[in-house]
Every structure is written in structure tokens, then in C-alpha cells.
Design an enzyme around this catalytic site. Structure first.
Site, PDB file in Angstrom:
ATOM      1  N   ASP A  78       0.866  -1.169   0.000  1.00 25.34           N
ATOM      2  CA  ASP A  78       0.000   0.000   0.000  1.00 25.34           C
ATOM      3  C   ASP A  78       0.912   1.231   0.000  1.00 25.34           C
ATOM      4  O   ASP A  78       2.142   1.128   0.069  1.00 25.34           O
ATOM      5  CB  ASP A  78      -0.970  -0.009   1.193  1.00 25.34           C
ATOM      6  CG  ASP A  78      -2.211   0.867   0.918  1.00 25.34           C
ATOM      7  OD1 ASP A  78      -2.146   1.729   0.014  1.00 25.34           O
ATOM      8  OD2 ASP A  78      -3.230   0.709   1.612  1.00 25.34           O
TER       9      ASP A  78
HETATM   10  C1  NOJ Z   1      -4.059   3.943   0.179  1.00 29.46           C
HETATM   11  C2  NOJ Z   1      -5.246   3.042   0.304  1.00 29.46           C
HETATM   12  O1  NOJ Z   1      -5.176   2.308   1.509  1.00 29.46           O
HETATM   13  C3  NOJ Z   1      -5.378   2.068  -0.848  1.00 29.46           C
HETATM   14  O2  NOJ Z   1      -6.565   1.353  -0.701  1.00 29.46           O
HETATM   15  C4  NOJ Z   1      -5.304   2.810  -2.148  1.00 29.46           C
HETATM   16  O3  NOJ Z   1      -5.520   1.922  -3.215  1.00 29.46           O
HETATM   17  C5  NOJ Z   1      -3.947   3.477  -2.248  1.00 29.46           C
HETATM   18  N1  NOJ Z   1      -3.827   4.436  -1.158  1.00 29.46           N
HETATM   19  C6  NOJ Z   1      -3.732   4.186  -3.579  1.00 29.46           C
HETATM   20  O4  NOJ Z   1      -4.457   5.348  -3.640  1.00 29.46           O
END
Ligand code: NOJ
Length: 752
Positions: free
Chosen positions: A280
Site C-alpha cells: 500500500d
Molecule cells: C491507500 C489506500 O489504503 C489504498 O486502498 C489505495 O488503493 C492506495 N492508497 C492508492 O491510492
């Protein structure tokens, strides 16, 4: 009588149309050939995803692209820019490897479907799939080839803001909808035009964040992890999901991004996943913040060792992987395995054949079909929680005037919900607009927003609201939460209607006129303080672009509500976690065996209340249960049958019931099958959803709904963490909610 066949086992959507780009005998040699030409720096480049963000000209990235230092970009949505980035990567880098272009396409791109929790309330995998097809086509025409969806975190805590992005509290429902959404995004095996790669996230346990506070620690026993939280991910892999994203959270002491047990043992060894894993956002470097590593270099080491193939938006990999290989701490084979996983996805997507996007080859943005799908999804997502005296549907012909009051009645942006980066609020049709056009000039519509936002604490508008309500035949109160109150990092400790909305309800109630609440929110709310002050409640989640027409159709009986709750509604926050498939405990509560705190006599004996598992101030039942949802008709369930009293392990069997529409209007019903394994080597939930089917019945019509199950579908992880099905007695119920009372029993026996 019509007989419907039962649901196929989880993972039924295994892609079936052959795609030469997925043929291992062709793809694997191409991967090896490419790997053999790559320098270490180029390999690490493939493992690095860069936030290209809006406003960055291709020039900004050109040098890195030419040098092969970027494998993927995210957050760029201009097709011209993306085509240019791809051109540079393909034509001007040494090996011409195309880019993965990622974006959070969560519940639509330009055309917005209901939030995922609303989609889950449809209990309609086919519709969820269609919504994902629309989203994929719109995103693909902008040049995006990878979405970070679906989110499969089982969510049993409505305080958690990201419950909005989930399919709710149940692993089976989540698994079915996940498979459908993945197939919608990816098409039949990536073979249809406009398909994009999906990403099952967040692996794993993120939904169990302590106290529903986003990013908080999770502590989940391995048995619970396997029996609940991992199941949807396993289903996603069976459905062919291309990629997985790790969770931000700490799981049992090892943050998911550095968790070898999850990423190697479960994912690769047990499930044989051959796509790739992305971290993430900056979660590799956050391993240090968690307290697992000392610095970025050690974080890169921990994540790469654990099995994170690509780092999102951080620079731990690009800065430190080379040194770790040169020092012999990471082997070239480890790096090659990660790169192969990434290249495999690029080959499967056909990017090496063509990385350029021609929007003209795809359907128009917000096409008639896209808007129809959004409207149908919104319609089926709305759950009618209350309908006293059959106040709904309203009969337009009998009304002279309607008051429409509240902060959510005409809020084109707010009705879209969380994660709508590319959603177009200009496309939104609000309830106020839709009701106005449905009623035409025959009924007077009086509108007052009454509160600036859902959080407003000023009651200046309330006197006028009361006046309008008092002068109208019926009041439609549009309440809820603005979209910013749910989603990532937007958890709430108090999940009542925010601001002074409850007071507004009570003031309007005093007019004595009928009041209907239509609530839009990103989570289940505690409605205890308003439920007795309104005659009817439609819970519409954040319904998306076409929320208005869907709600209008339901209010005025063009269609009957048919959504069912994908998550339990507690009476009060202190009951959380409260979910339907709890364990029985050694002292289960029972109706009549509960005392309320106000009834306790002073110096009452300690043991006088039955000594069972309930709260003195809340009892043990929720306000509304999982699977619950009312209709304008009445469905009767009868004649539950099992195909055989005993089924040998390894066989299939079926359960059926007759469902009849005994009311006056045609309507959809979601027929639900629940099972219980009352005696097992590890304790099992009091009920578990094992099948569901959305059907439509005309008044007076009956249907036998049959669910066929393989005995493996009753399997669970036992004491030694192996999946097993144990012989013995099972209970089954078929009905319209998790409280279904029509039941039977059957046995599983050892095979000969
Ligand atoms: C953080 C989030 O937790 C995740 O779900 C998301 O896809 C990413 N950022 C990218 O924006």
C-alpha cells in the site's frame, strides 16, 4: 413451479474463455527471455511504482522511464499523457517494457455506482459485475489498465470509515461479490476490450482494526483469520485476480507489508498465486514507523523478503534493493521472482502487444447503458428498514403537497460517496430533481435544506422546516452523512446521525404529519434515537450518480425496495463488534432472558437475571440484523427440504424452500440460506450464510428455490489449521434475513 438451481461454489467465476496471453507455455518463455536481458537496475525499476499525480508532464518522468527505472505509475488520468508515458517506456527505453497505470477505480470511474457497501446490499453478483464492466471501460478509455479494487476486508465495525468500501461483515457474501467484481474489471480472462487488472486488497486483516480506528493494530487468531478474513482473498485468487495489495496494518505483531506468513506461506505456497503483490502507499517505509525495522533499507529488505513485489509510492526499493543484492542479503533469484510476477501481469494484459489507448474504441463515458446500470444498482441497494402502517409507497395521486427537507436531498457531490476521484458530480441526479420530475406539476414540492451540512449544529432553519412540514401532506427527510465522513482515515467513534439531525427529526415529528427518512451514509448508523420518530426509513447508503431516480422510484412505488443489509445495525456503539455469525458462547442469551438496567431492583441478587451474554443497557439483539430488508409485498417461506437426510462427504446435496409472494405487488426478494454446525472440533458460528439468490415474483406467484452445495462448502479450518469437513448434524434455515425461522436438519456422514 419454476425451480431455480442453487449457487455454485465460491470461485465459480473462474475465467473460462481461453486467452493466449495467459497461456503459460507461451508467457513463461517470454518472461525468462526478458529477464535474461535485464540489468539489476532495470529489474528494480519494474518493482517501483511512482505517483505521477495530476499535473506532472511526461517530461518529469521521461528520464526515469527511458532508463527503465519505473515499472508502474499511479494517479495520472489524462489519456494523452498516459499514451505519451507508454510511448516513451516502449519506444525509448532499452527493453521497451510497457507501464502498468494504476488508479483507485472503486465504485465507478466517471459514472458512479453505489459505494461498495451499497453494492453489497444488492446481493446481486451479476449487477456488481456489470457495474465493474462500466467502470473498467470508462477507466480504460483514459488509459488506466489497473484498478486498486475490490477491497475485500471483512468489516464488522461500522465505526471504521472504510466499511464504506467493503462488502460488509460476511466472508461468503464478500467472496461472491469479489469474484463478480473481479470478472467485471478483468473481463473473461482479460480477453475483452476495455478490461483492466483488478487488485484484491488489503491483504490481510485490515477490517479488524481495533476500535474501528483506521490503520490501527489488528490481532486476529489464525483460526479466525483463515475462517473469516482470508476467505474472500482465496475466492479472489480462484476468480483469477491479477494482483493483491498489502494492508497498512499490523497483524499479530508483524505488519502485513513485512509478513512472510501471509505473503509466502498462505499466498504462494498454499494458494499458488502467480500474480504480483503491491504494497500500500508507502507502507514499505512505514515498517520502520511500526517499529519492525530500523531504517528504510531494512524496510526494503523486510518487504522484499516477505514477498512484496512492487513498492507503491515510496523509494525504499529504488534506493536500497541494489545494495541489498550486492551485499548478498537478497539473491538475484528473489528479485527475479518478483519481477517475473510483474511481467506476467503485463504480458497477460496484452500490454506488450499494445500499450496505447484509443478512447474511440471503447463505449462513451456515462453512456445510457452506464447510467442504467448505476440506476439499477442504486435501486437494488436501498434497504427499507421501517414502513409503519404501510406508509410507503406514497401514492402521488393522493398527495397535494410534499415537503422535501434535509442536507442530503440535493447534494450531487455528497450522494457519490467516498473514493470518487474521477466521479463527475455534474452527472448526478439528486432525489430533489428526480422527485420533481416524477411528480410533475400535479403535486406541490416544497424544499428546504434546513442544515448547511449533515454536521451542522445550527438550528436556524428548523422553524421554517417545521412550518413547511406542517403544511404538507408528507415530509421526506433526506438525512445522513456527507461523503467525507467515511472512507480512508475517516472513522467515527459516534455513529449517530451527525450534527443536529436527530433534533430536526424530532421537531418535524411534532407536526403530527407522516415522516419518511431517507438516509444516505457510508456506514451502518445507530438510528435508535430517530427510529421511533419516523414512519418509514429507506437506507440508501451513498447511492452514486443515479441515486435520485432510484430513490424516487422506490418512494412512489414504481419499484419495491429489495436491498438487504450486508452489515448489522447496532442499537448503540457499545455493542460493537456485533455481527450475525457470532459464536454461541457457553451462556447464550435468549428472548425473555434479558433484563434492562432500568428494571433492576436495588440489591437484586447477582444471579437473578439469567447470567447470559447480554448488555444491561442494550440487550443482545441489534437494531436491524444482517440480511434484513423490507418490501412492499410480503414473502412467505414454506416447505424447506433437504435432498437426503444423510450425505456422504465428497458428495453434493441440495436444500430448497418454496417462496411465495402473498402481497399485492411484484417484487424482488433475496432468498438466503444459513447453516449451523452445532458440534465441531472448533466452535462454529451460530449461523453462516452459505447461499443466496435474488428472485422476482409476481403477486400470487410461488417458486421453489434450491441451493446445491458440495460438502466441501461446509469445511472450516480446524485446530491444526487444516481445512476439513466434519461429519455430523447440521441445521439449515432458508428465509429473507439472518433471522430466518424456517429450518430443517441433515447429516454429513463419512464416505464409504
Ligand atoms: C491507500 C489506500 O489504503 C489504498 O486502498 C489505495 O488503493 C492506495 N492508497 C492508492 O491510492
Amino acid at each position: 413451479m419454476l425451480v431455480l438451481c442453487g449457487l455454485l461454489p465460491t470461485g465459480y467465476m473462474n475465467a473460462s474463455i481461453p486467452n493466449p496471453l495467459k497461456d503459460a507455455s507461451r508467457v513463461e518463455p517470454r518472461i525468462s527471455a526478458l529477464l535474461s536481458q535485464m540489468t539489476l537496475a532495470e529489474k528494480i525499476g519494474q518493482m517501483s511504482q511512482v505517483n505521477a499525480g495530476e499535473g506532472y508532464a511526461p517530461d518529469y518522468l521521461a528520464e526515469d522511464l527511458r532508463a527503465g527505472r519505473i515499472g508502474s505509475v499511479l494517479n495520472v488520468v489524462d489519456v494523452g499523457v498516459i499514451n505519451e508515458l507508454q510511448r516513451i517506456a516502449v519506444e525509448e527505453s532499452r527493453l521497451g517494457i510497457p507501464l502498468l497505470v494504476g488508479r483507485d477505480v472503486i465504485h465507478g470511474f466517471n459514472t458512479i455506482m453505489p459505494i461498495p457497501l451499497g453494492l453489497a446490499a444488492t446481493w446481486n453478483p451479476g449487477l456488481v459485475q456489470q457495474g465493474a464492466v462500466v467502470a473498467a471501460h470508462e477507466a480504460a478509455s483514459a488509459g488506466i489498465n489497473w484498478t486498486f479494487a475490490p477491497m475485500l476486508d471483512v468489516s464488522r465495525d461500522p465505526r471504521w470509515g472504510r466499511i464504506a468500501e467493503s462488502f460488509g461483515e460476511d466472508a461468503f457474501l464478500t467472496s461472491q461479490l469479489a469474484s463478480a467484481m473481479i470478472q467485471g474489471f478483468q473481463g473473461e480472462n482479460f480477453s475483452s476490450p476495455g478490461s483492466i487488472a483488478a487488485c484484491a486488497k488489503h491483504f490481510a486483516g485490515y477490517g479488524a482494526a481495533e476500535s474501528g480506528r483506521d490503520y490501527a493494530t489488528t490481532d486476529i487468531s489464525e483460526n479466525e483469520l483463515r475462517n473469516v478474513h482470508l476467505r474472500p482473498f482465496n475466492a479472489a485468487i480462484k476468480a483469477g485476480v491479477a494482483t493483491l495489495m498489502t494492508s497498512f496494518s499490523d497483524l499479530n505483531g508483524v505488519p502485513a507489508t513485512g509478513n512472510e506468513f501471509l505473503l509466502r506461506q498462505i499466498l504462494r505456497e498454499e494458494w499458488s498465486f502467480d500474480g504480483f503483490v503491491v504494497s500500500d502507499w508507502d507502507s514499505v517505509r512505514q515498517l520502520q514507523v511500526h517499529g519492525l525495522t530500523e531504517n528504510d533499507k531494512e524496510s526494503a529488505f523486510a518487504a522484499a523478503t516477505a514477498g512484496v513485489d512492487m513498492e507503491m509510492a515510496g523509494d525504499a526499493y529504488s534506493k536500497h534493493l541494489a545494495a541489498l543484492v550486492e551485499e548478498g542479503r537478497l539473491s538475484v533469484e528473489q528479485i527475479d521472482a518478483a519481477v517475473a510476477n510483474i511481467l506476467r501481469t503485463k504480458f497477460r494484459l496484452g500490454l506488450f502487444e499494445n500499450a496505447q489507448t484509443d478512447p474511440a474504441s471503447l463505449p462513451d463515458i456515462a453512456s445510457g447503458q452506464a447510467l442504467d446500470t448505476a440506476r439499477k444498482a442504486a435501486l437494488q441497494s436501498v434497504v427499507m428498514l421501517k414502513n409503519d402502517g404501510g406508509i410507503l409507497p406514497l401514492s402521488a395521486g393522493k398527495l397535494a403537497s410534499v415537503a422535501i427537507i434535509g442536507p442530503m436531498a440535493d447534494a450531487p457531490y455528497e450522494q457519490l460517496g467516498t473514493w470518487i476521484f474521477d466521479g463527475d458530480e455534474q452527472l448526478s441526479v439528486t432525489p430533489l430533481q428526480a422527485i420533481g420530475s416524477l411528480l410533475g406539476s400535479d403535486v406541490e414540492v416544497r424544499y428546504l435544506r434546513a442544515m448547511e451540512t449533515s454536521r451542522s449544529k445550527a438550528d436556524e432553519g428548523f422553524d421554517e422546516a417545521v412550518e413547511i412540514a406542517g403544511d404538507s401532506d408528507v415530509t421526506l427527510l433526506f438525512l445522513g452523512e456527507e461523503s467525507i465522513l467515511s472512507g480512508e482515515a475517516h472513522s467515527r467513534a459516534d455513529i449517530n446521525l451527525p450534527g443536529d439531525q436527530a433534533e430536526l427529526v424530532q421537531r418535524i415529528r411534532r407536526t403530527g404529519k407522516p415522516v419518511i427518512a431517507v438516509i444516505m451514509a457510508g456506514r451502518p448508523l445507530t438510528l435508535t434515537n430517530i427510529v421511533n420518530h419516523v414512519d418509514g426509513i429507506l437506507f440508501a447508503w451513498h447511492p452514486g450518480t443515479m441515486g435520485g431516480p432510484a430513490i424516487a422510484d422506490l418512494l412512489f412505488g414504481i419499484e419495491s425496495p429489495s436491498g438487504k443489509l450486508p452489515a448489522t445495525f447496532p442499537r448503540m456503539v457499545g455493542q460493537i463488534p456485533i455481527y450475525y455469525n457470532q459464536k454461541n458462547t457457553g451462556k447464550p442469551p435468549f428472548p425473555g432472558g434479558v433484563i434492562h438496567i432500568d428494571e433492576i431492583k436495588t440489591r437484586a441478587p447477582q444471579t437473578s437475571f439469567g447470567m447470559t451474554a447480554f448488555h444491561l443497557d442494550a440487550g443482545y439483539t441489534p437494531l436491524f440484523s444482517f440480511g434484513y430488508g423490507l418490501s412492499y409485498t410480503r414473502f412467505e417461506y414454506q416447505d424447506i427440504r433437504v435432498s437426503a437426510p444423510e450425505t456422504p462427504l465428497g458428495d453434493t446435496f441440495s436444500l430448497s424452500a418454496t417462496v411465495s409472494n402473498v402481497g399485492k405487488v411484484a417484487a424482488d426478494e433475496v432468498v438466503q440460506l444459513y447453516l449451523r454446525d452445532p458440534v465441531a472440533s472448533v466452535t462454529r458460528p451460530v449461523r453462516e450464510l452459505k447461499g443466496f439468490r435474488r428472485i422476482r415474483l409476481e403477486p400470487g406467484q410461488s417458486m421453489v428455490v434450491e441451493f446445491t452445495l458440495h460438502t466441501d462448502e461446509l469445511a472450516f479450518y480446524g485446530r491444526d489449521m487444516r481445512l476439513l469437513t466434519e461429519p455430523g448434524k447440521f441445521h439449515a434455515w432458508i428465509g429473507g434475513s439472518s433471522e430466518a425461522s424456517l429450518g430443517t436438519q441433515f447429516r454429513l456422514i463419512e464416505a464409504d
